[in-house]
Design a protein around this motif. Structure first.
Motif, mmCIF file in Angstrom:
data_model
loop_
_atom_site.group_PDB
_atom_site.id
_atom_site.type_symbol
_atom_site.label_atom_id
_atom_site.label_comp_id
_atom_site.label_asym_id
_atom_site.label_seq_id
_atom_site.Cartn_x
_atom_site.Cartn_y
_atom_site.Cartn_z
ATOM 1 N N LEU A 521 -12.099 -11.896 -42.045
ATOM 2 C CA LEU A 521 -12.863 -11.571 -40.844
ATOM 3 C C LEU A 521 -13.912 -10.545 -41.233
ATOM 4 N N THR A 522 -15.185 -10.799 -40.883
ATOM 5 C CA THR A 522 -16.279 -9.907 -41.252
ATOM 6 C C THR A 522 -17.069 -9.539 -40.002
ATOM 7 N N VAL A 523 -17.264 -8.240 -39.817
ATOM 8 C CA VAL A 523 -18.057 -7.730 -38.697
ATOM 9 C C VAL A 523 -19.326 -7.123 -39.278
ATOM 10 N N LEU A 524 -20.503 -7.623 -38.826
ATOM 11 C CA LEU A 524 -21.799 -7.188 -39.332
ATOM 12 C C LEU A 524 -22.554 -6.453 -38.239
ATOM 13 N N ASP A 525 -23.281 -5.397 -38.635
ATOM 14 C CA ASP A 525 -24.106 -4.659 -37.666
ATOM 15 C C ASP A 525 -25.470 -4.408 -38.278
ATOM 16 N N ARG A 526 -26.369 -3.857 -37.469
ATOM 17 C CA ARG A 526 -27.703 -3.512 -37.925
ATOM 18 C C ARG A 526 -27.950 -1.995 -37.821
ATOM 19 N N THR A 567 -6.298 -5.941 -46.504
ATOM 20 C CA THR A 567 -7.209 -4.885 -46.931
ATOM 21 C C THR A 567 -8.451 -4.910 -46.048
ATOM 22 N N VAL A 568 -9.125 -3.747 -45.959
ATOM 23 C CA VAL A 568 -10.376 -3.637 -45.239
ATOM 24 C C VAL A 568 -11.333 -2.864 -46.128
ATOM 25 N N PHE A 580 -18.211 -4.922 -42.498
ATOM 26 C CA PHE A 580 -16.798 -4.583 -42.614
ATOM 27 C C PHE A 580 -16.014 -5.887 -42.777
ATOM 28 N N THR A 581 -15.233 -5.984 -43.863
ATOM 29 C CA THR A 581 -14.508 -7.218 -44.188
ATOM 30 C C THR A 581 -13.020 -6.938 -44.187
ATOM 31 N N VAL A 582 -12.291 -7.735 -43.405
ATOM 32 C CA VAL A 582 -10.828 -7.653 -43.326
ATOM 33 C C VAL A 582 -10.265 -8.909 -43.987
#
Length: 602
Positions: A521-526, A567-568, A580-582
């Motif tokens: 799971l990856t959360v991307l922001d700017r 892991t994160v 952020f990668t889980v």
């Protein structure tokens, strides 16, 4: 070096021409002998034919003499009777011009009634040899009468048949003899030719040789001498290798005896070959172990015995395994690795097991983990106390303002309520971090959890666009905790992204992926991103780069992911921002970590 240089010189020297005296002499003598045999055979046949012809001629001459005496006699009747008594005369007869018998001899055989064979002309004679029976019929003409003599063929007539037979057989036999001699010569010289070819590659003997036999003997004598030299070298090398092998064996035995790790070697038939002293002490073995069946000697550790049996059957190594067993009422942990043993030529020699008593290491790890947990708990407690003090001070201030200004009491009560809710949230985070929630793992659909986290986040931030990409497989865990971790990551991404870019559809992205036995799971922001020096600290409690951040959200994410065995990590997003990668292990990956998946495309 001298032998090697000599061998190189011999190989580089031009090959000497091989003499051919023996082969030439062999062919010469064989063909001369063959020609002599054929010559003698034909000469003998010729002499035999001439002897037979002479015998036949003598018989014909004698018959002609007898008939002439009879024909010139005044009374040929009496002369016939006297001539019929001579040796070799079978019969005599007188015939008229028509070939009818006028008179014949009284003794011996009877002359034919009619004149047989061809009739001679006047003054000539005719001889006819009959085969069955062997008789010479000799006829002469005199005074209009024909005189016939039947003579025994004798040796000449009897042998004439053999002369004809031998006249055919001798040439045929001669031709066969030539063919056989040629084949025999080739088969006789073929091994010799091979010897000469082999001798051409052998070390060159000193001097020159004009005879093939001397050449071969000298070549093979020099070869034998070279082989003896090589044999001496090989013997010295073998002795050196044996000494080296003995030294290696001594070193290996010394290392095995002094190795702090247990070492167990098992033969292919399952019998123990060797156990070092450390292994005996770790396993609690006593007495004679060598030669016993591994399953019997390791009956107290069926897991280790099973690993050894599996390697003996499959010839495949087994990686690090932890075995928990009880010895003398004490629970102990054994770390074991079993690998197949093979020789230099690939032969299977058995199994080797390396094992270590990890009991003290596990206990020390537990103590260190407890110490770290207590240290973290102390930090969290200090931070929580600070937050509680600030919240309590805010509540006390709003309560004092409400008492002083009753007309604004509802406003101040609402602020007191918000501070109490924040205080309750901090208390829940503190309890989660200090004493994790106990849960029974269940199959969790990460795609559904991601949808729920996006929906819940949009309810709090209605003007923010959150993009969803990909699907993820099921993982074992708690859907409530995993959703809370995703909500915290999405909230952190929204707060890090500037207000002007939060409505951008590609600013905040939640991407899902699966592969390699894990879910990602990856959360991307700017936002401004995370400085590489701060990437290890942002998951600690009360550490935040945002002025309004409490520093507990990412710590809770790290705690939840750790509870699920994942892991994160944080990295830089292409085009600006943070990623952020889980990574969570799948239901079949267990504790084995595979290579991480690449981050999703941005």
């Amino acid at each position: 070096m001298g032998l090697a240089a000599e061998g190189v010189a011999r190989m580089s020297a031009p090959a000497a021409p091989v003499p051919s005296s023996f082969r030439r002499e062999s062919r010469f003598f064989l063909w001369i002998a063959l020609l002599l045999i054929l010559f003698l055979n034909f000469v003998t046949l010729l002499f035999f034919r001439n002897a037979v012809d002479w015998g036949r001629g003598e018989t014909e001459r004698r018959a002609g003499d007898i008939l002439r005496r009879v024909a010139t006699s005044a009374s040929y009747a009496e002369e016939i009777e006297r001539a019929a008594l001579q040796p070799g005369v079978l019969f005599l007869g007188v015939y008229d011009g028509q070939g009818r018998r006028l008179q014949g001899s009284a003794g011996g055989a009877e002359a034919p009634l009619m004149l047989p064979g061809a009739r001679p002309v006047a003054g000539r004679s005719v001889s006819e040899w009959q085969r069955e029976p062997a008789v010479l019929l000799h006829t002469i003409e005199s005074g209009g009468r024909f005189f016939l003599a039947g003579m025994d063929a004798g040796p000449g007539g009897a042998l004439s048949r053999y002369v004809r037979t031998l006249g055919i057989l001798v040439p045929i036999a001669g031709a066969i003899l030539v063919v056989l001699a040629f084949a025999f010569l080739r088969s006789l010289l073929a091994p010799y030719e091979r010897l000469l070819a082999a001798a051409g590659d052998a070390p060159r003997p000193p001097g020159e040789h004009s005879d093939e036999r001397d050449f071969l003997i000298a070549r093979f004598e020099s070869t034998i001498a070279a082989l003896r030299e090589k044999e001496g070298e090989l013997a010295r090398l073998a002795q050196s290798e044996k000494a080296r092998a003995d030294d290696l064996e001594t070193t290996a035995r010394t290392l095995s005896r002094n190795l702090p790790t247990g070492l167990l070697s098992v033969e292919p038939d399952g019998r123990i070959l060797e156990v070092n002293e450390a292994g005996r002490e770790i396993l609690g073995l006593s007495g004679e172990i060598r030669g016993r069946a591994a399953g019997e000697a390791l009956s107290a550790l069926p897991e280790l015995s099973g690993l050894v049996a599996g390697v003996l059957a499959d010839h495949r190594a087994v990686g690090r395994q932890e075995i928990v067993w009880r010895r003398h009422g004490d629970e102990r942990t054994l770390g074991a690795t079993v690998a197949p043993a093979t020789s230099g030529d690939g032969r299977f020699l058995g199994a080797l097991a390396l094992f270590t008593d990890l009991t003290e290491v596990k206990r020390l790890e537990a103590r260190v983990a407890l110490a770290r947990h207590l240290a973290g708990l102390g930090e969290v407690s200090a931070g929580a106390a600070h937050e509680f003090r600030n919240a309590a001070a805010a509540i006390d201030g709003f309560a004092d303002l409400a008492l002083r200004r009753p007309e604004r009491a509802p406003e101040f009560l609402q602020s007191i309520r918000l501070e109490a809710q924040e205080l309750a949230r901090i208390t829940g985070d503190f309890l989660l971090f200090a004493q994790p929630e106990r849960f029974a793992p269940e199959p969790v659909d990460l795609s559904r959890v991601a949808e729920q986290a996006v929906h819940e986040t949009r309810a709090v931030f209605p003007n923010v666009e959150i993009a969803r990409r990909g699907e993820a497989a099921e993982v074992p865990g708690s859907p409530v905790l995993l959703k809370r971790a995703l909500v915290n990551l999405l909230r952190n991404a929204i707060e890090a992204t500037p207000l002007a870019r939060r409505a951008d559809p590609e600013a905040i992205v939640l991407a899902c992926d699966s592969g390699g036995g894990e879910a990602v799971l990856t959360v991307l922001d700017r936002g401004p991103g995370v400085d590489p020096a701060d990437r290890e600290k942002i998951f600690l409690p009360f550490t935040s780069s945002k002025p309004e951040g409490g520093g507990f959200g990412l710590a809770i994410v790290a705690r939840i992911v750790d509870l699920h065995g994942g892991t994160v990590e944080v990295a830089e997003r292409e085009g600006g921002g943070a990623a952020f990668t889980v990574r969570l292990p799948g239901p079949t990956s267990g504790e084995s970590r595979r290579e991480p998946l690449p981050p999703p495309r941005t």
